[in-house]
Design a protein around this motif. Structure first.
Motif, PDB file in Angstrom:
ATOM      1  N   TYR A 257     -23.652  31.115  10.137  1.00 37.74           N
ATOM      2  CA  TYR A 257     -22.633  32.159  10.234  1.00 37.74           C
ATOM      3  C   TYR A 257     -21.988  32.314   8.863  1.00 37.74           C
ATOM      4  CZ  TYR A 257     -23.194  31.516  15.270  1.00 37.74           C
ATOM      5  OH  TYR A 257     -23.716  31.443  16.543  1.00 37.74           O
TER       6      TYR A 257
ATOM      7  N   THR B  85     -19.421  34.635   6.097  1.00 40.41           N
ATOM      8  CA  THR B  85     -18.422  35.658   5.790  1.00 40.41           C
ATOM      9  C   THR B  85     -18.407  35.874   4.280  1.00 40.41           C
ATOM     10  OG1 THR B  85     -16.596  34.063   5.529  1.00 40.41           O
ATOM     11  CG2 THR B  85     -16.971  34.967   7.737  1.00 40.41           C
TER      12      THR B  85
ATOM     13  N   VAL C 117     -18.942  39.405  10.228  1.00 41.85           N
ATOM     14  CA  VAL C 117     -19.493  38.057  10.363  1.00 41.85           C
ATOM     15  C   VAL C 117     -20.975  38.235  10.634  1.00 41.85           C
ATOM     16  CG1 VAL C 117     -19.594  35.939  11.722  1.00 41.85           C
ATOM     17  CG2 VAL C 117     -17.382  36.998  11.245  1.00 41.85           C
TER      18      VAL C 117
ATOM     19  N   CYS D 217     -15.760  43.186  12.280  1.00 46.37           N
ATOM     20  CA  CYS D 217     -14.429  42.635  12.562  1.00 46.37           C
ATOM     21  C   CYS D 217     -13.434  43.783  12.709  1.00 46.37           C
ATOM     22  CB  CYS D 217     -14.006  41.667  11.462  1.00 46.37           C
ATOM     23  SG  CYS D 217     -15.077  40.220  11.355  1.00 46.37           S
TER      24      CYS D 217
ATOM     25  N   PRO E 117     -12.290  38.437   7.678  1.00 43.99           N
ATOM     26  CA  PRO E 117     -12.412  37.000   7.936  1.00 43.99           C
ATOM     27  C   PRO E 117     -12.596  36.199   6.650  1.00 43.99           C
ATOM     28  CG  PRO E 117     -14.471  38.102   8.430  1.00 43.99           C
ATOM     29  CD  PRO E 117     -13.487  39.182   8.091  1.00 43.99           C
TER      30      PRO E 117
ATOM     31  N   ASP F  46     -12.973  32.689   6.783  1.00 43.96           N
ATOM     32  CA  ASP F  46     -13.882  31.597   7.108  1.00 43.96           C
ATOM     33  C   ASP F  46     -14.281  31.738   8.570  1.00 43.96           C
ATOM     34  OD1 ASP F  46     -15.405  29.345   6.670  1.00 43.96           O
ATOM     35  OD2 ASP F  46     -13.768  27.929   7.017  1.00 43.96           O
ATOM     36  N   VAL F  47     -15.327  31.012   8.972  1.00 43.31           N
ATOM     37  CA  VAL F  47     -15.876  31.184  10.314  1.00 43.31           C
ATOM     38  C   VAL F  47     -16.314  29.848  10.893  1.00 43.31           C
ATOM     39  CG1 VAL F  47     -18.184  31.629   9.372  1.00 43.31           C
ATOM     40  CG2 VAL F  47     -17.607  32.464  11.673  1.00 43.31           C
TER      41      VAL F  47
ATOM     42  N   VAL G 143     -12.646  33.084  13.648  1.00 43.90           N
ATOM     43  CA  VAL G 143     -12.468  33.311  12.216  1.00 43.90           C
ATOM     44  C   VAL G 143     -11.003  33.157  11.820  1.00 43.90           C
ATOM     45  CG1 VAL G 143     -14.436  34.878  12.080  1.00 43.90           C
ATOM     46  CG2 VAL G 143     -12.155  35.811  12.483  1.00 43.90           C
TER      47      VAL G 143
ATOM     48  N   ASP H  41      -8.091  34.698   9.383  1.00 45.04           N
ATOM     49  CA  ASP H  41      -7.760  35.984   8.757  1.00 45.04           C
ATOM     50  C   ASP H  41      -6.448  35.823   7.987  1.00 45.04           C
ATOM     51  OD1 ASP H  41      -7.089  38.584   8.102  1.00 45.04           O
ATOM     52  OD2 ASP H  41      -6.850  39.278  10.170  1.00 45.04           O
TER      53      ASP H  41
ATOM     54  N   TRP I 191     -12.709  41.251  19.959  1.00 48.72           N
ATOM     55  CA  TRP I 191     -11.987  40.216  19.229  1.00 48.72           C
ATOM     56  C   TRP I 191     -10.612  40.035  19.855  1.00 48.72           C
ATOM     57  CZ3 TRP I 191     -14.112  37.139  15.625  1.00 48.72           C
ATOM     58  CH2 TRP I 191     -15.286  37.562  14.999  1.00 48.72           C
TER      59      TRP I 191
END
Length: 374
Positions: free
Chosen positions: A105, A107, A114, A129, A141, A143-144, A154, A156, A176
């Motif tokens: 995965y 970003t 993603v 997203c 995002p 990080d994931v 994620v 944000d 989401w």
């Protein structure tokens, strides 16, 4: 593998050295054990000699751990480069997560996507997203990760929020869900108990909380007094590892108490630690943004430099059970895949024991079996 005469001779010398140490130590143990148990004193052995032998044995065991690690790992073995699925339209790749099934995965900076990739870099799915509803705004995002329920989560930073993608809704494409407000969420992970971990950069904290089936947060807890926490990774045995901006990498137990810092435990000096991950053997891997390197910190032994060249600006990082390391290189806008294990990681019968563990022996039918060089 190098089969030259010189290398073959070195291999034989190493095996014979280890074999002779094994024979001598087992022979001494077998003769000393009944003598120590059947007499009241220590014979002519003095306290100084015991302490001296213990110190030498500790140093020798450290040398053996280092030899074992240097045989097991390899350096600068770049397997492939996976380009940013969003191309050059947005910023470079930054966040990365590797799931148990081998899916990756990814970003990227300022990109509202993603991407789910195969281990070879083929795009399996891309999640936009964007909030649900007509005219729903996008979010970016940082990080994931993937929750225990298999849902993408994620961090944000712009909206100070944690989002989880719920594919099981009446909407065909899923939606989401904003599950929590966080001051400055830089990185996200999931610990061994299924709790979500969030590195809060501006607040200098790591937050952990559970998530129920209705997406309500439970059992929230925060670890304070961190200096710009950047990237976080769970430990297989519980707890987590977190890197600090231009500082250190700290290890916390499942009780959220500080276990150690890598710089103090290993005597290692970081430039600017970035991405961190922990492999199935419990070794901690750290990317250094300033020094453009990746080091592995084994449970036993000295740090090992896995990547010494070829990185411009390492960011997020993940490792797979097959012995591959995935490093997001922001400047070159790609994920670089390195093979860092000579063979896939395995778990010995007594996993985690070092050569200083007197209970770790190799036996067959109650008899000690020495390792013999071929």
């Amino acid at each position: 593998m190098d089969y030259t005469l010189e290398t073959s001779q070195l291999k034989q010398k190493l095996l014979k050295t280890i074999y002779s140490l094994q024979l001598k130590s087992f022979s001494t143990l077998q003769s000393a054990s009944p003598l120590l148990h059947n007499q009241r004193g220590m014979g002519m052995v003095t306290q100084h000699e015991v302490h001296q032998l213990a110190d030498k044995a500790k140093n020798l065991c450290g040398d053996l751990d280092n030899i074992k690690n240097l045989l097991h790992y390899c350096q600068d073995d770049l397997v492939r480069q996976i380009p940013n699925p969003t191309g050059s339209r947005y910023g470079g790749v930054s966040g990365i997560h590797c799931s148990l099934d081998g899916s990756i995965y990814v970003t990227a900076e300022s990109a509202p996507w993603v991407h789910v990739l195969s281990s070879t870099g083929h795009t399996l799915r891309s999640l936009p997203c964007q909030q649900t509803g007509k005219g729903g705004s996008i979010f970016l995002p940082e990080d994931v990760t993937v929750t225990r329920m298999g849902m993408v989560a994620v961090a944000d930073m712009v909206n100070e929020a944690i989002w989880v993608f719920n594919p099981h809704t009446s909407l065909s494409k899923g939606e989401w869900i904003k599950i929590r407000k966080v001051g400055s969420p830089r990185s996200i992970g999931v610990d061994s108990m299924g709790k979500i971990l969030v590195a809060d950069y501006a607040q200098g904290q790591v937050h952990s909380f559970a998530l129920d089936h209705a997406f309500r947060t439970l059992n929230a807890h925060s670890v304070p007094s961190l200096q710009g926490p950047r990237y976080i990774s769970p430990l297989p045995s519980g707890g987590f590892v977190v890197s600090e901006e231009c500082g250190d990498v700290k290890v916390f137990m499942s009780s959220h108490k500080l276990l150690c810092s890598l710089s103090s435990k290993y005597g290692h000096q970081f430039g600017n630690p970035a991405g961190v991950c922990v492999d199935r053997d419990g070794s901690i891997l750290v990317a250094d943004e300033q020094r453009h390197t990746v080091h592995l910190f084994p449970e036993h032994g000295a740090p090992i430099c896995l990547v010494s060249t070829g990185l411009r600006r390492p960011a997020g990082m993940a490792c797979s059970s097959s012995g591959h390391l995935f490093v997001a290189d922001t400047v070159e806008n790609c994920v670089k895949v390195f093979k860092y294990c000579v063979r896939p990681p395995y778990r010995p019968t007594n996993a985690g024991a070092s050569c200083t563990d007197p209970n770790q022996t190799h036996r067959r039918g109650g008899e000690v079996v020495p390792l013999q060089p071929r």
